[in-house]
Design a protein around this motif. Structure first.
Motif, mmCIF file in Angstrom:
data_model
loop_
_atom_site.group_PDB
_atom_site.id
_atom_site.type_symbol
_atom_site.label_atom_id
_atom_site.label_comp_id
_atom_site.label_asym_id
_atom_site.label_seq_id
_atom_site.Cartn_x
_atom_site.Cartn_y
_atom_site.Cartn_z
ATOM 1 N N THR A 1 25.039 100.817 40.875
ATOM 2 C CA THR A 1 26.010 99.818 41.310
ATOM 3 C C THR A 1 25.516 99.002 42.501
ATOM 4 O OG1 THR A 1 27.093 101.338 42.852
ATOM 5 C CG2 THR A 1 27.885 101.326 40.564
ATOM 6 N N GLY A 2 24.317 99.281 42.984
ATOM 7 C CA GLY A 2 23.793 98.570 44.141
ATOM 8 C C GLY A 2 24.323 99.076 45.470
ATOM 9 N N LEU A 3 25.029 100.203 45.460
ATOM 10 C CA LEU A 3 25.665 100.697 46.680
ATOM 11 C C LEU A 3 24.639 101.010 47.763
ATOM 12 C CD1 LEU A 3 28.255 101.544 48.119
ATOM 13 C CD2 LEU A 3 28.018 103.813 47.079
ATOM 14 N N ASN A 4 23.541 101.679 47.403
ATOM 15 C CA ASN A 4 22.528 102.019 48.404
ATOM 16 C C ASN A 4 21.889 100.765 48.987
ATOM 17 O OD1 ASN A 4 22.930 104.773 48.017
ATOM 18 N ND2 ASN A 4 21.377 104.891 46.405
ATOM 19 N N PHE A 5 21.626 99.783 48.130
ATOM 20 C CA PHE A 5 21.040 98.537 48.620
ATOM 21 C C PHE A 5 21.981 97.840 49.593
ATOM 22 C CE2 PHE A 5 21.039 93.867 48.038
ATOM 23 C CZ PHE A 5 19.878 93.593 48.747
#
Length: 665
Positions: A71-75
């Motif tokens: 989901t792109g959360l870490n980015f």
């Protein structure tokens, strides 16, 4: 990726089940993030686990790799932390791979759970690419953040990165689904690739504490610590490379990259202020580099001077370097120009319009391979029957075709002017005919009076078909100049209602200032720079034939228009890359005459600091932004925005390599 030798489709999207607004993968029967506090878990496991932000403090560029973008959360968590840190690196390069990427609407829904990341997630969503296989570069925060999204298998991505000498990872986020559910990712091949692609002392962290993961990382040379996990997770792993980086496993020859390097802070001159030169200057300026741009005439005065140019691509179901580059450069260009409009560098309606592009063509059977390819990419394009085409185009009688809703037309000169209006770019126009001489450790640019007007260690030739005349030892570079005349047709009759660009054997954009810029002719071996009535008639006849409409009589002798000369290559791909020394390449790669599959670590000498960006043909609006990013990455010794096979497909050296393989030289 659904692909064969003769057919390709979009990468398969993630299959999700939603529990309220939390996504779960049905492929792996696993969650994307903790239902308790995914945000805090991400910060604990990956930011704190990699000792960030302390590790990026004082760095020029900090590079992070994530296995599993999800989901792109870490980015987004990382980006937010980086933006808040006054001591952060000057640039952030984030590479992430995802075999089953989320579709944009699913990504938007998932990120809606984190309103505190809204300022970071909105730009990501605005640039999120269609699910085209391969590497996608997204530029955020005025180019200070480079996000490379790879839509493919993890090991395919890592193998390609090992061929790129500009890759050096500082931190690894190992965040694929759990090893028990996704064993294909957690292999010794991953850990060995990490050791080869890391900078000395690179760190890593991961949520898992599985024993085989720990042993694999230790075998690859990482010191591994088992520490307290997040929340109910008892343990996790973190650590750092405790040995020199491993030698990379090259599975392709390196003939496209120079053996000799120049200082990274060298002076830079670009010859040519059209789309190729202006985009390259802007890409370098976004990296803080000062650039001088010289042009024999005025900026955008040659092939980039038409009043309307079309941003478009062509679809094929057949995999090829030309098809791959065409799609990726088109996707990149869409993101690039939309950013220019959103920043106010260009104005909608005045300098261009994303009004859609309709390519007239018969719609193949729904079971055809091309139809399958198109159907797999609804974010990019779709087929329209005649009735649908009439609605989208505004023309009552419009043939069927393939519709690209996010494309449109642009004014090339306005694009060049906006790109060159940068305080780090110095533009000098009307220099007259220029010549290039090697002088000591730099290049000297002289005029017709043999007066030096500039010196630089790095020179980019972006002067169309004149580029190979400027470069030394360049008679082997196969460029051709093709005359193209456009006609300025006053808007009339049914064309007044036109809402979208029509592409046929030529092109017809909606009216701008009450006239359409139509064309263009394709006149081989025709050096005539003058407007001709027969060329106007050719453009009008093609338009009538394509749309079946009658046009009011126009005085061809008084019709406005413009003549330009496209620069093209024999394989219709641009040339973007360093210029090789022919004799050195023949010496180091002569073995290809006998064995085209032989691997070697050989590198040929290139003319120090000399690069090309040319042969963009009739697709300069589409191809020059990505080629500029490629050249800037090569000049600055960074990770390239394209995989190695496409870097080689664009390299000027490819023609010498092909002749060697075919035993022609």
């Amino acid at each position: 990726m659904s692909s064969t030798k003769d057919h390709w489709c979009a990468v398969p999207a993630a299959q999700l089940q939603w529990h309220q607004d939390q996504p779960q993968s049905t492929q792996f029967s696993d969650i994307y993030y903790s239902s308790d506090s995914g945000l805090d878990e991400s910060r604990y496991v990956f930011l704190q686990g990699n000792d960030l932000p302390a590790r990026w403090s004082g760095q020029s560029t900090y590079s992070i790799f994530e296995s599993g973008f999800g989901t792109g959360l870490n980015f987004l968590n990382t980006l937010q932390s980086w933006l808040k840190d006054a001591r952060a690196s000057d640039y952030l390069h984030y590479t992430a791979v995802e075999k089953f990427p989320l579709r944009k609407d699913d990504l938007s829904r998932a990120l809606g759970a984190w309103p505190q990341l809204h300022l970071q997630s909105e730009p990501l969503l605005a640039q999120y690419p269609p699910l085209i296989p391969g590497q996608h570069r997204l530029l955020l925060e005025d180019g200070r953040v480079r996000l490379d999204l790879w839509f493919c298998d993890l090991h395919e991505c890592l193998e390609s990165l090992q061929q790129d000498p500009g890759v050096g990872i500082d931190s690894w986020y190992l965040d694929g689904f759990a090893p028990a559910r996704n064993p294909d990712m957690w292999t010794q091949s991953l850990y060995d690739s990490m050791a080869a692609l890391s900078r000395p002392g690179a760190g890593f962290s991961t949520f898992t504490a599985a024993g085989h993961v720990r042993r694999g990382l230790e075998q690859a040379g990482f010191a591994v610590d088992k520490v307290q996990g997040y929340g109910r997770k008892r343990e996790m792993l973190k650590g750092a490379l405790n040995a020199p980086p491993r030698q990379r496993q090259h599975t392709s020859l390196q003939w496209h990259r120079p053996a000799n390097h120049i200082p990274l802070d060298s002076d830079i001159v670009i010859i040519g202020a059209g789309l190729a030169g202006a985009h390259t200057a802007a890409a370098l300026a976004s990296r803080g580099r000062r650039v001088r741009v010289l042009d024999a005439g005025s900026a955008a005065g040659a092939a980039s001077g038409n009043t309307q140019g079309v941003l478009y691509t062509r679809m094929s179901h057949r995999p090829s370097a030309l098809n791959d580059f065409s799609l990726h450069s088109f996707s990149y260009a869409l993101r690039h120009y939309r950013t220019m409009f959103s920043q106010g560098l260009l104005r909608q309606g005045q300098h261009g319009e994303f009004c859609g592009v309709l390519q007239l063509q018969n719609i193949p059977d729904s079971g055809s391979l091309l139809h399958q390819t198109v159907d797999s990419l609804p974010e990019l394009c779709r087929y329209l029957d005649a009735e649908q085409a009439a609605v989208e185009s505004g023309l009552a009688d419009c043939p069927e075709g393939l519709y690209f809703p996010w494309a449109g037309w642009l004014q090339p000169a306005a694009v060049c002017k906006a790109l060159l209006a940068n305080p780090l770019i110095e533009l000098k126009e009307n220099c007259g005919e220029l010549y290039l001489q090697q002088h000591d450790d730099c290049w000297r640019i002289i005029d017709t009076d043999k007066q030096s007007i500039a010196e630089a260690e790095t020179v980019v030739l972006a002067a169309g078909s004149n580029s190979n005349q400027l470069a030394p030892d360049s008679e082997w570079i196969p460029l051709q100049s093709i005359r193209g005349q456009v006609s300025h047709l006053p808007s009339q009759g049914s064309l007044v209602a036109l809402k979208t660009v029509i592409c046929h054997d030529g092109y017809l954009p909606p009216a701008h200032n009450e006239e359409h810029c139509i064309g263009a002719t394709f006149d081989l071996k025709d050096p005539d720079p003058q407007l001709r009535a027969d060329s106007h008639q050719f453009n009008l006849d093609k338009l009538k034939q394509a749309l079946g409409i009658e046009l009011a009589d126009v005085d061809l002798s008084d019709m406005g228009g413009r003549v330009g000369f496209r620069c093209a290559s024999p394989d219709y791909l641009p040339m973007a890359g360093p210029v090789v020394m022919r004799d050195s390449l023949l010496e180091h790669f002569g073995f290809l005459r006998k064995n085209a599959r032989q691997l070697s670590s050989a590198r040929a000498d290139h003319h120090p600091g000399l690069y090309l960006s040319t042969a963009h043909g009739s697709r300069g609006l589409t191809s020059t932004p990505l080629c500029a990013e490629l050249l800037a990455s090569q000049i600055c010794d960074e990770t390239a925005p394209l995989p190695v096979n496409l870097q080689q497909a664009l390299s000027p050296s490819r023609f010498l390599i092909r002749d060697l393989i075919r035993n022609r030289i």
